[in-house]
Scaffold this motif. Structure first.
Motif, short mmCIF file in Angstrom:
data_model
loop_
_atom_site.label_atom_id
_atom_site.label_comp_id
_atom_site.label_asym_id
_atom_site.label_seq_id
_atom_site.Cartn_x
_atom_site.Cartn_y
_atom_site.Cartn_z
N SER A 47 -0.83 107.87 -2.25
CA SER A 47 0.78 109.38 -2.47
C SER A 47 0.48 109.64 -0.70
CB SER A 47 0.42 110.59 -2.77
OG SER A 47 0.57 109.92 -4.45
N ASP A 48 1.70 110.05 0.25
CA ASP A 48 1.01 109.92 1.96
C ASP A 48 0.20 111.67 1.47
OD1 ASP A 48 2.70 108.17 2.23
OD2 ASP A 48 4.28 109.15 2.39
N LEU A 49 -0.95 111.53 2.73
CA LEU A 49 -1.65 113.22 2.42
C LEU A 49 -0.18 113.42 3.72
CD1 LEU A 49 -3.98 114.47 2.69
CD2 LEU A 49 -4.72 113.58 4.32
N ASP A 50 0.51 114.80 3.36
CA ASP A 50 0.52 115.43 4.24
C ASP A 50 0.55 116.82 4.92
OD1 ASP A 50 3.35 116.44 5.77
OD2 ASP A 50 5.00 115.97 4.10
N PHE A 51 0.41 117.31 6.41
CA PHE A 51 -0.02 118.41 6.01
C PHE A 51 1.24 119.08 6.90
CE2 PHE A 51 -3.91 115.67 6.96
CZ PHE A 51 -4.98 116.13 6.70
N GLY A 52 1.91 118.83 6.26
CA GLY A 52 3.11 119.65 7.00
C GLY A 52 3.82 120.06 8.46
N SER A 53 4.20 121.38 8.61
CA SER A 53 5.03 121.47 9.39
C SER A 53 3.61 122.66 10.18
CB SER A 53 5.96 122.25 9.82
OG SER A 53 6.91 122.63 11.04
N GLN A 54 3.29 122.44 11.26
CA GLN A 54 2.64 123.85 11.56
C GLN A 54 3.08 124.38 13.38
OE1 GLN A 54 0.04 124.64 9.44
NE2 GLN A 54 1.02 123.12 7.68
N GLY A 55 1.90 125.10 13.63
CA GLY A 55 2.46 125.87 14.60
C GLY A 55 1.57 125.62 15.73
N VAL A 56 0.49 126.63 15.91
CA VAL A 56 -0.87 126.34 16.69
C VAL A 56 -1.97 126.23 16.04
CG1 VAL A 56 -2.39 127.47 18.46
CG2 VAL A 56 -0.05 128.20 18.60
N LEU A 57 -3.03 125.00 16.24
CA LEU A 57 -4.27 124.67 15.73
C LEU A 57 -5.14 125.50 15.56
CD1 LEU A 57 -3.28 121.02 15.83
CD2 LEU A 57 -2.44 122.38 13.98
N ALA A 58 -5.17 127.15 15.51
CA ALA A 58 -6.13 127.59 15.50
C ALA A 58 -7.03 127.73 14.31
CB ALA A 58 -5.24 129.15 15.48
N ALA A 59 -7.01 127.49 12.66
CA ALA A 59 -7.56 127.20 11.66
C ALA A 59 -7.12 126.37 11.19
CB ALA A 59 -7.21 128.92 11.30
N ASN A 60 -8.24 126.25 10.14
CA ASN A 60 -8.25 124.28 9.18
C ASN A 60 -6.91 124.51 8.36
OD1 ASN A 60 -10.87 123.82 9.76
ND2 ASN A 60 -11.77 124.95 8.11
#
Length: 165
Positions: A47-60
């Protein structure tokens, strides 16, 4: 000939025409083998690994996905993941890219604590098991670590999962 005799003869003749001739025939039998040869085999799906929609990458940003492995009963297997197809991506430094070649770092782990990188060297950094004849689910633990956030856009890569058996 009497009418009664003719009727009896006619009925006997008619009955003999309706009686199959094979009823009095002899029979013989034989036997035969039914055979199927199974070889050790495995199938794998992901299955795809989908990290979704994010803004600033300030945390894991953590996410999971699964692999499905179906192997013949008692067949040992090892599942490895390559570094992906993004330019410059390796197992140690996995990257996703956008259309403009900007990158986002991510990693895939074998454990829920996200300490064991999932690679493709059997017996070293892969996930192994023994086939049961039914589908077995393996969980992939993904993480996008904090990093300098590149331009907005969709970042992708294609990872190849390989099963050795």
């Amino acid at each position: 000939m009497t009418t009664r005799f003719r009727k009896g003869l006619s009925l006997a003749l008619f009955a003999s025409l309706l009686t199959p001739t094979w009823l009095g025939a002899a029979t013989k039998t034989t036997t035969f083998a039914v055979r199927l040869t199974l070889t050790a085999d495995c199938n794998i799906a992901a299955s795809d690994l989908d990290f979704g929609s994010q803004g600033v990458l300030a945390a894991n940003v953590d996410q999971t996905s699964t692999l499905s492995v179906t192997c013949s009963t008692s067949a040992p297997y090892q599942v490895g993941l390559d570094g992906g197809n993004a330019a410059g991506s390796t197992i140690a430094n996995r990257l996703m890219t956008n259309a403009g070649a900007a990158t986002v770092q991510y990693q895939i782990y074998r454990d829920s604590n996200r300490t064991q990188v999932w690679g493709n060297t059997p017996g070293t950094d892969t996930v192994g098991g023994t086939g049961s004849g039914a589908a077995q689910t393996l969980t992939m633990y993904g993480r996008v670590p904090p990093q300098t956030t590149p331009a907005a856009g969709t970042y992708t890569t294609t990872v190849t999962a390989t099963i050795n058996f």
